[in-house]
Design an enzyme around this catalytic site. Structure first.
Site, short mmCIF file in Angstrom:
data_model
loop_
_atom_site.label_atom_id
_atom_site.label_comp_id
_atom_site.label_asym_id
_atom_site.label_seq_id
_atom_site.Cartn_x
_atom_site.Cartn_y
_atom_site.Cartn_z
N SER A 44 -104.12 61.71 -1.84
CA SER A 44 -104.95 60.71 -2.51
C SER A 44 -105.45 59.69 -1.49
O SER A 44 -105.03 59.67 -0.34
CB SER A 44 -104.15 59.99 -3.60
OG SER A 44 -103.23 59.08 -3.03
N SER A 46 -105.06 56.36 -1.57
CA SER A 46 -104.43 55.05 -1.73
C SER A 46 -104.09 54.36 -0.41
O SER A 46 -103.87 53.15 -0.39
CB SER A 46 -103.16 55.17 -2.57
OG SER A 46 -102.14 55.86 -1.87
N LYS A 107 -96.59 54.63 0.94
CA LYS A 107 -97.17 53.28 0.90
C LYS A 107 -96.64 52.49 2.10
O LYS A 107 -95.80 52.96 2.87
CB LYS A 107 -96.79 52.55 -0.39
CG LYS A 107 -97.07 53.29 -1.68
CD LYS A 107 -98.54 53.44 -2.00
CE LYS A 107 -98.76 54.19 -3.30
NZ LYS A 107 -100.19 54.45 -3.57
N SER A 198 -104.75 51.80 -5.62
CA SER A 198 -103.39 52.20 -5.30
C SER A 198 -102.44 51.79 -6.42
O SER A 198 -102.32 50.60 -6.75
CB SER A 198 -102.94 51.54 -3.98
OG SER A 198 -101.57 51.81 -3.73
#
Length: 252
Positions: A44, A46, A107, A198
């Site tokens: 993704s 994010s 993250k 995100s």
């Protein structure tokens, strides 16, 4: 012993050797994956611009010690962590999403235990103080249609000096103004660098605070990257689809 028996014994011996070699290879691969490095791909956007969709990277499993999530299928071998080492603010970390303890997320670690985290008008605040943010040139993304899209890009510098780039695609996104998050003991606050796109610790129903036990490892280096323009069987397009400038790029 007849020639037929000799051939039969030879074939059986050859099969046993092959099986033994395959077994050794599998065991070694599992040991490396569980204790040293695990490959991980980015599905993704994010973490754009730090990580792009199609990046493949190695995650160091030994950076923070080991928990049940260090092993395939999160086998419940033990609770907590062994050989534990604390992560640092700014690390890019793969972890098991706390809301299901199964899905791998990646993250950046923003908040440590005891920190107060808040976003005000797009500006990250840690313990009541705004994080330094510097405007950079726009990030340019090529859409599948071929059109170029431009997004505001910033350089953030955390209190410990770790610096990285973020995107702010919407000047007044719903995650640009939050309440104060008080990070519990033994937990961490994670955010994606693509701030308006995100699901992270700002969304308690999706991620929330991440327990120390859920950390899988630290993102270290990109070993391959593709822009997705070549399908797996289109060997003739592999070269042009590879983002050569991202190969062996350290994650920071």
């Amino acid at each position: 012993m007849s020639m037929t028996d000799k051939v039969k014994n030879f074939r059986e011996s050859e099969w046993v050797d092959t099986a033994r070699t395959v077994t050794y290879a599998v065991v070694i691969a599992l040991i490396i994956r569980a204790f040293l490095f695990q490959p991980f791909n980015i599905p993704s956007g994010s973490m754009i611009p730090t990580l792009l969709i199609g990046d493949y990277l190695f995650v160091s499993k030994f950076s923070y010690g080991y928990s049940k999530h260090s092993f395939p299928f999160s086998l419940p071998i033990f609770d907590g962590r062994v050989l534990a080492s604390q992560p640092e603010r700014g690390d890019v970390i793969v972890f098991k999403k706390p809301t299901d303890n199964q899905t791998d997320f990646i993250k950046r670690l923003i908040g440590l235990p005891g920190d107060e985290i808040q976003v005000r008008r797009g500006i990250l605040h840690i313990n009541g103080k705004p994080v330094k943010r510097e405007r950079l040139e726009d990030f340019i993304e090529k859409a599948p249609s071929g059109d170029l899209r431009r997004y505001p890009q910033y350089r953030e510098t955390l209190p410990n000096g770790v610096s990285y780039t973020t995107l702010d695609t919407d000047a007044n996104g719903y995650l640009d103004n939050t309440g104060v998050y008080k990070v519990p003991e033994g937990h961490y606050f994670m955010m994606g660098d693509n701030r308006d796109n995100s699901n992270d610790s700002r969304v308690p129903s999706e991620v929330g605070y991440v327990p120390f036990e859920n950390l899988v490892g630290r993102a270290e280096v990109i070993f391959f990257s593709t822009d997705g323009s070549a399908r797996i069987w289109e060997i003739w397009n592999w070269f042009s689809a590879t983002r050569w400038n991202r190969l062996f790029h350290e994650v920071d």
